[in-house]
Enzyme design. Structure first.
Site, PDB file in Angstrom:
ATOM      1  N   TRP A 186     -35.884  47.865   4.582  1.00  0.00           N
ATOM      2  CA  TRP A 186     -35.158  46.646   4.224  1.00  0.00           C
ATOM      3  C   TRP A 186     -35.549  46.330   2.776  1.00  0.00           C
ATOM      4  O   TRP A 186     -36.640  45.839   2.512  1.00  0.00           O
ATOM      5  CB  TRP A 186     -35.542  45.496   5.157  1.00  0.00           C
ATOM      6  CG  TRP A 186     -35.050  45.714   6.556  1.00  0.00           C
ATOM      7  CD1 TRP A 186     -33.901  45.226   7.111  1.00  0.00           C
ATOM      8  CD2 TRP A 186     -35.689  46.467   7.598  1.00  0.00           C
ATOM      9  NE1 TRP A 186     -33.780  45.627   8.426  1.00  0.00           N
ATOM     10  CE2 TRP A 186     -34.873  46.393   8.744  1.00  0.00           C
ATOM     11  CE3 TRP A 186     -36.875  47.215   7.665  1.00  0.00           C
ATOM     12  CZ2 TRP A 186     -35.197  47.030   9.948  1.00  0.00           C
ATOM     13  CZ3 TRP A 186     -37.212  47.849   8.855  1.00  0.00           C
ATOM     14  CH2 TRP A 186     -36.373  47.750   9.977  1.00  0.00           C
ATOM     15  N   ARG A 187     -34.657  46.652   1.828  1.00  0.00           N
ATOM     16  CA  ARG A 187     -35.003  46.612   0.408  1.00  0.00           C
ATOM     17  C   ARG A 187     -34.045  45.798  -0.454  1.00  0.00           C
ATOM     18  O   ARG A 187     -34.225  45.741  -1.666  1.00  0.00           O
ATOM     19  CB  ARG A 187     -35.009  48.038  -0.180  1.00  0.00           C
ATOM     20  CG  ARG A 187     -36.064  48.984   0.338  1.00  0.00           C
ATOM     21  CD  ARG A 187     -35.873  50.331  -0.350  1.00  0.00           C
ATOM     22  NE  ARG A 187     -36.811  51.351   0.075  1.00  0.00           N
ATOM     23  CZ  ARG A 187     -37.960  51.620  -0.535  1.00  0.00           C
ATOM     24  NH1 ARG A 187     -38.318  50.921  -1.580  1.00  0.00           N
ATOM     25  NH2 ARG A 187     -38.738  52.585  -0.092  1.00  0.00           N
TER      26      ARG A 187
ATOM     27  N   ALA B 154     -48.719  58.926   4.176  1.00  0.00           N
ATOM     28  CA  ALA B 154     -49.660  58.887   3.042  1.00  0.00           C
ATOM     29  C   ALA B 154     -50.426  60.181   2.841  1.00  0.00           C
ATOM     30  O   ALA B 154     -51.358  60.215   2.030  1.00  0.00           O
ATOM     31  CB  ALA B 154     -50.630  57.714   3.156  1.00  0.00           C
ATOM     32  N   ALA B 155     -50.037  61.254   3.503  1.00  0.00           N
ATOM     33  CA  ALA B 155     -50.700  62.529   3.238  1.00  0.00           C
ATOM     34  C   ALA B 155     -50.517  62.923   1.771  1.00  0.00           C
ATOM     35  O   ALA B 155     -51.477  63.253   1.064  1.00  0.00           O
ATOM     36  CB  ALA B 155     -50.139  63.616   4.150  1.00  0.00           C
TER      37      ALA B 155
ATOM     38  N   ARG C 253     -36.799  60.744  -0.747  1.00  0.00           N
ATOM     39  CA  ARG C 253     -36.149  59.961   0.307  1.00  0.00           C
ATOM     40  C   ARG C 253     -34.659  59.999   0.016  1.00  0.00           C
ATOM     41  O   ARG C 253     -34.133  59.198  -0.754  1.00  0.00           O
ATOM     42  CB  ARG C 253     -36.654  58.509   0.310  1.00  0.00           C
ATOM     43  CG  ARG C 253     -38.125  58.361   0.590  1.00  0.00           C
ATOM     44  CD  ARG C 253     -38.475  58.657   2.041  1.00  0.00           C
ATOM     45  NE  ARG C 253     -39.883  58.390   2.288  1.00  0.00           N
ATOM     46  CZ  ARG C 253     -40.864  59.270   2.102  1.00  0.00           C
ATOM     47  NH1 ARG C 253     -40.573  60.493   1.674  1.00  0.00           N
ATOM     48  NH2 ARG C 253     -42.114  58.953   2.352  1.00  0.00           N
TER      49      ARG C 253
ATOM     50  N   GLY D 126     -47.050  71.066   3.353  1.00  0.00           N
ATOM     51  CA  GLY D 126     -47.449  70.546   4.652  1.00  0.00           C
ATOM     52  C   GLY D 126     -48.884  70.917   4.954  1.00  0.00           C
ATOM     53  O   GLY D 126     -49.781  70.705   4.153  1.00  0.00           O
TER      54      GLY D 126
ATOM     55  N   ASP E 154     -49.524  60.918  -0.673  1.00  0.00           N
ATOM     56  CA  ASP E 154     -50.033  59.867  -1.557  1.00  0.00           C
ATOM     57  C   ASP E 154     -51.535  60.015  -1.764  1.00  0.00           C
ATOM     58  O   ASP E 154     -52.042  59.869  -2.887  1.00  0.00           O
ATOM     59  CB  ASP E 154     -49.734  58.496  -0.952  1.00  0.00           C
ATOM     60  CG  ASP E 154     -48.277  58.315  -0.591  1.00  0.00           C
ATOM     61  OD1 ASP E 154     -47.424  58.966  -1.225  1.00  0.00           O
ATOM     62  OD2 ASP E 154     -47.993  57.532   0.326  1.00  0.00           O
TER      63      ASP E 154
END
Length: 292
Positions: A91-92, A244-245, A156, A216, A247
């Protein structure tokens, strides 16, 4: 952003997170206390914006580069998990961060005098096409002035207007970065890459100096002026939540470089941290740092 993370049993836990902030949060814990880690963005003047700012400050993040806008608030996202893999609902529409590049003078002031600047593909995706150019031009000037600029291509697809705009935006972001941090599965989707070497070749052509291609839980393909090599993946027992991997990888990689570690050692440390993060729920995992 406000994060609603699945806590199990149909319950959600509210927090504050978001890809670039996650990186700042982890960097703050990895770097010496006397070093400054700041976060530059826009927030509202409402209660939840104030709570977010207070949270950042409580976590040791410098908030002096936050710009407050009266007619906006912060974004919200919800994480859904299936077998450790996450999907997001956003929701942005009133997110103040969309105005990040609306004031070029403020933006230039925020970027001035920084040693390391970090932004992501999501940073670009939420902006208009013109605002992307304004931000990248400002980052390019900061890079020319001596800052090390790092760009996580963090993809994204739904945030971009079109696939073409997405590819153009990612290429623009990479063109002003010294360090590009792509994930191979995302590069396959966006550009059709068949191997990490194609990802590296594209970002080398953009002017990047260092490109670690994440894969991955697989091995890392790393390129810099010493050539291309493969670093074995860090071991982990289970995957609870991959949020968050990437990040945390970026935070540890840049913190390692800032501390004078070799590129290879910084990458190994980054993989080790990410492997620990994915064994917990949520984006921010203080348990990793507790007890020394």
């Amino acid at each position: 952003m406000v994060e609603m993370a699945d806590a199990g049993g149909g319950l959600y836990r509210r927090g504050f997170a978001g890809d670039t902030f996650n990186t700042a949060w982890y960097a703050r814990r990895l770097l010496p206390e006397e070093w400054s880690v700041g976060y530059g963005s826009c927030i509202g003047t409402d209660a939840v914006s104030a709570e977010m700012c207070a949270f950042m400050e409580g976590e040791g993040i410098d908030t002096s580069a936050l710009r407050r806008l009266e007619d906006r608030t912060v974004g919200l996202y919800m994480i859904s998990l299936e077998n450790g893999e996450r999907s997001f609902s956003y929701w942005r529409s009133q997110s103040a961060a969309r105005a990040l590049a609306d004031d070029p003078a403020w933006l230039a002031d925020v970027l001035a005098g920084r040693d390391i600047l970090y932004f992501s593909g999501i940073t670009l995706a939420i902006l208009s096409a013109e605002a992307r150019r304004v931000l990248c031009d400002a980052l390019g000037r900061a890079r020319a002035g001596g800052a090390l600029v790092a760009f996580d291509t963090n993809l994204r697809e739904r945030l971009w207007e079109t696939p073409e705009a997405m590819r153009e935006g990612l290429t623009m972001g990479a063109s002003v970065a010294d360090v590009v941090l792509p994930s191979f599965d995302e590069e396959q989707r966006a550009f059709g890459d068949s191997a990490p070497k194609e990802t590296i070749a594209r970002y080398r052509a953009c002017g990047a100096k260092i490109v670690p291609v994440k894969n991955g839980g697989g091995d890392l393909t790393l390129w810099d002026d010493k050539g291309t090599r493969t670093l074995p993946a860090a071991r982990f027992e289970s995957v609870v939540d991959t949020t968050a991997a990437g990040d945390s990888f970026g935070a540890a990689f840049l913190a390692g470089m800032a501390a004078g570690r070799s590129v290879d050692d910084a990458a190994r440390g980054a993989m080790e941290l990410a492997a620990r993060v994915i064994q917990f729920r949520g984006a921010l995992v203080p348990e990793i740092f507790e007890g020394g």
